[in-house]
Design a protein around this motif. Structure first.
Motif, PDB file in Angstrom:
ATOM      1  N   VAL A 157       0.855  -1.194   0.000  1.00 49.99           N
ATOM      2  CA  VAL A 157       0.000   0.000   0.000  1.00 49.99           C
ATOM      3  C   VAL A 157       0.891   1.244   0.000  1.00 49.99           C
ATOM      4  N   ASN A 158       0.810   2.028  -1.074  1.00 52.74           N
ATOM      5  CA  ASN A 158       1.645   3.230  -1.196  1.00 52.74           C
ATOM      6  C   ASN A 158       0.856   4.472  -0.778  1.00 52.74           C
ATOM      7  N   LEU A 159       1.418   5.217   0.158  1.00 55.08           N
ATOM      8  CA  LEU A 159       0.797   6.469   0.612  1.00 55.08           C
ATOM      9  C   LEU A 159       1.688   7.648   0.261  1.00 55.08           C
ATOM     10  N   HIS A 160       1.074   8.694  -0.281  1.00 52.15           N
ATOM     11  CA  HIS A 160       1.796   9.935  -0.553  1.00 52.15           C
ATOM     12  C   HIS A 160       2.034  10.651   0.769  1.00 52.15           C
ATOM     13  N   VAL A 161       3.294  10.952   1.058  1.00 52.87           N
ATOM     14  CA  VAL A 161       3.631  11.601   2.323  1.00 52.87           C
ATOM     15  C   VAL A 161       4.493  12.822   2.034  1.00 52.87           C
ATOM     16  N   THR A 175       0.956  16.608   6.758  1.00 55.11           N
ATOM     17  CA  THR A 175       1.266  15.206   6.956  1.00 55.11           C
ATOM     18  C   THR A 175       1.354  14.926   8.448  1.00 55.11           C
ATOM     19  N   PRO A 176       0.320  14.317   8.977  1.00 57.99           N
ATOM     20  CA  PRO A 176       0.318  14.032  10.416  1.00 57.99           C
ATOM     21  C   PRO A 176       1.073  12.732  10.706  1.00 57.99           C
ATOM     22  N   PHE A 177       2.336  12.863  11.140  1.00 67.09           N
ATOM     23  CA  PHE A 177       3.147  11.662  11.399  1.00 67.09           C
ATOM     24  C   PHE A 177       2.491  10.754  12.440  1.00 67.09           C
ATOM     25  N   LEU A 178       1.845  11.370  13.455  1.00 66.30           N
ATOM     26  CA  LEU A 178       1.239  10.529  14.496  1.00 66.30           C
ATOM     27  C   LEU A 178       0.124   9.663  13.917  1.00 66.30           C
ATOM     28  N   GLU A 179      -0.626  10.231  12.947  1.00 71.43           N
ATOM     29  CA  GLU A 179      -1.696   9.432  12.343  1.00 71.43           C
ATOM     30  C   GLU A 179      -1.123   8.299  11.495  1.00 71.43           C
ATOM     31  N   LEU A 180       0.007   8.554  10.831  1.00 69.48           N
ATOM     32  CA  LEU A 180       0.643   7.493  10.056  1.00 69.48           C
ATOM     33  C   LEU A 180       1.152   6.379  10.984  1.00 69.48           C
ATOM     34  N   LEU A 181       1.722   6.771  12.122  1.00 72.30           N
ATOM     35  CA  LEU A 181       2.177   5.779  13.103  1.00 72.30           C
ATOM     36  C   LEU A 181       1.004   4.922  13.575  1.00 72.30           C
ATOM     37  N   VAL A 193       4.182   1.384   1.943  1.00 74.32           N
ATOM     38  CA  VAL A 193       5.290   2.109   1.321  1.00 74.32           C
ATOM     39  C   VAL A 193       4.957   3.590   1.450  1.00 74.32           C
ATOM     40  N   LEU A 194       5.735   4.297   2.244  1.00 71.54           N
ATOM     41  CA  LEU A 194       5.517   5.735   2.389  1.00 71.54           C
ATOM     42  C   LEU A 194       6.373   6.452   1.351  1.00 71.54           C
ATOM     43  N   ALA A 195       5.676   7.168   0.469  1.00 66.07           N
ATOM     44  CA  ALA A 195       6.346   7.766  -0.683  1.00 66.07           C
ATOM     45  C   ALA A 195       7.174   8.979  -0.279  1.00 66.07           C
ATOM     46  N   HIS A 196       8.093   9.329  -1.178  1.00 72.57           N
ATOM     47  CA  HIS A 196       8.905  10.548  -1.003  1.00 72.57           C
ATOM     48  C   HIS A 196       9.680  10.516   0.321  1.00 72.57           C
ATOM     49  N   TRP A 197      10.335   9.373   0.567  1.00 71.70           N
ATOM     50  CA  TRP A 197      11.115   9.189   1.801  1.00 71.70           C
ATOM     51  C   TRP A 197      10.241   9.360   3.038  1.00 71.70           C
ATOM     52  N   ALA A 209      11.079   3.394  19.919  1.00 71.86           N
ATOM     53  CA  ALA A 209       9.638   3.112  19.967  1.00 71.86           C
ATOM     54  C   ALA A 209       8.997   3.379  18.609  1.00 71.86           C
ATOM     55  N   VAL A 210       9.457   4.432  17.935  1.00 68.76           N
ATOM     56  CA  VAL A 210       8.927   4.739  16.606  1.00 68.76           C
ATOM     57  C   VAL A 210       9.358   3.653  15.625  1.00 68.76           C
ATOM     58  N   ALA A 211      10.605   3.236  15.708  1.00 73.35           N
ATOM     59  CA  ALA A 211      11.102   2.186  14.808  1.00 73.35           C
ATOM     60  C   ALA A 211      10.272   0.921  14.953  1.00 73.35           C
ATOM     61  N   LYS A 212       9.928   0.596  16.177  1.00 70.42           N
ATOM     62  CA  LYS A 212       9.135  -0.607  16.436  1.00 70.42           C
ATOM     63  C   LYS A 212       7.753  -0.475  15.788  1.00 70.42           C
ATOM     64  N   ALA A 213       7.164   0.707  15.909  1.00 69.13           N
ATOM     65  CA  ALA A 213       5.820   0.944  15.370  1.00 69.13           C
ATOM     66  C   ALA A 213       5.813   0.934  13.842  1.00 69.13           C
ATOM     67  N   LEU A 214       6.982   1.126  13.240  1.00 71.16           N
ATOM     68  CA  LEU A 214       7.042   1.242  11.777  1.00 71.16           C
ATOM     69  C   LEU A 214       7.742   0.034  11.132  1.00 71.16           C
ATOM     70  N   ALA A 215       7.720  -1.089  11.824  1.00 72.68           N
ATOM     71  CA  ALA A 215       8.426  -2.276  11.311  1.00 72.68           C
ATOM     72  C   ALA A 215       7.825  -2.765   9.995  1.00 72.68           C
ATOM     73  N   ASN A 216       6.553  -2.435   9.719  1.00 72.86           N
ATOM     74  CA  ASN A 216       5.895  -2.882   8.487  1.00 72.86           C
ATOM     75  C   ASN A 216       5.861  -1.766   7.434  1.00 72.86           C
ATOM     76  N   VAL A 217       6.833  -0.850   7.532  1.00 68.33           N
ATOM     77  CA  VAL A 217       6.860   0.305   6.626  1.00 68.33           C
ATOM     78  C   VAL A 217       8.153   0.343   5.829  1.00 68.33           C
TER      79      VAL A 217
END
Ligand SMILES: [Zn+2]
Length: 296
Positions: A157-161, A175-181, A193-197, A209-217
């Motif tokens: 799933v690709n999201l424009h960020v 771009t609400p990073f907390l909502e993406l987390l 897949v979060l686009a544009h880095w 803690a953030v790294a753990k939450a984004l393991a599927n990103v």
């Protein structure tokens, strides 16, 4: 194997008259994005039809491209794009794969039915979506239903960020990073897949803690030269590892407006190859990671 995981392609009618095509469909955000710049400069948007795309891929040695739908404001435009992509991948299954797009405003049942049709037609992922630009929330139940299907079908799933701190440009949305987390945490089985880095979200992964939450990103590199200094390749590799980075260009965008009158792949590939990554890291970023993401 070089796989560009972030390419856009539009029907000939849209290429011939973007403003008219968009106006007929009420797609004013896209029209603003691809139209003339407010400062009078030439649009960053380049245009390429299917034939030109394949020719430019050949010229730069790009083996495969992943076609991403646009984050349209209307479900009808999403369906039109999906049907167009179905035809394209039927013609070129060896070179092109394509993602479905959706608008959550259609409702849960309509979104499910549309995605099932897309899957039957050979589409193989979801995106590029951008809920804030499309007018629905990251927590919309229809989006949640779509993400459940994506998990079941192993669709990326690709999201424009966009980056929270940065300049204004056409199509910029918050771009609400907390909502993406929270989204990644609610759907741990989805490969995002979060686009544009990811708008530089990878650097927040220095927080464990953030790294753990984004393991599927994963993060794609689309439009990188327009947004960030070339060191971003080396620095994000240090922050999250090369295995989480996917080469994507945002073709047919003109990534080097001063040097590129027309879209092409080669200049950005040369920048990536000169970014200081090791041969193994380059092989991973340029295609190996996509194959693993697809196959895993
Ligand atoms: Zn994008």
């Amino acid at each position: 194997m070089i796989i560009d995981c972030h390419v856009h392609l539009y029907p000939d009618a849209a290429i011939a008259d973007p403003a008219g095509w968009a106006a007929a469909r009420g797609e004013s955000r896209w029209a603003a994005m691809v139209g003339p710049r407010a400062d009078g400069g030439a649009s960053l948007q380049g245009w390429a039809n299917e034939e030109r795309l394949l020719r430019d891929m050949d010229a730069a040695g790009v083996d495969r491209a992943v076609l991403l739908g646009w984050y349209w404001e209307h479900a009808a435009t999403c369906a039109e794009q999906n049907r167009f992509f179905a035809e394209v991948v039927r013609r070129h299954p060896d070179r092109l794969e394509a993602f479905a797009t959706l608008h959550a405003g259609a409702g849960i049942e309509a979104v499910r039915a549309e995605l099932a049709r897309c899957r039957d037609e050979g589409l193989s992922g979801l995106g590029e979506l951008c809920p804030p630009a499309q007018g629905f929330g990251y927590d919309d139940p229809a989006l949640a239903a779509a993400l459940e299907l994506a998990a079941e079908w192993r669709w990326p799933v690709n999201l424009h960020v966009t980056e929270p701190a940065g300049r204004a440009y056409p199509g910029r949305v918050e771009t609400p990073f907390l909502e993406l987390l929270a989204l990644a945490a609610r759907h741990p089985a989805v490969r995002f897949v979060l686009a544009h880095w990811g708008g530089l979200l990878p650097f927040f992964e220095l927080n464990r803690a953030v790294a753990k939450a984004l393991a599927n990103v994963w993060y794609d590199t689309a439009a990188s030269p327009l947004l960030y200094r070339p060191e971003v390749f080396r620095l994000v590799t240090q922050a999250v590892g090369a295995e989480r980075i996917l080469y994507g260009s945002d073709y047919p965008l003109r990534l080097y407006p001063k040097h590129q009158a027309e879209p092409e792949f080669a200049r950005f590939l040369a920048e990536i190859r000169g970014s200081g990554l090791s041969a193994a890291e380059l092989a991973a970023v340029l295609g190996g990671n996509w194959q693993r993401l697809r196959g895993a």
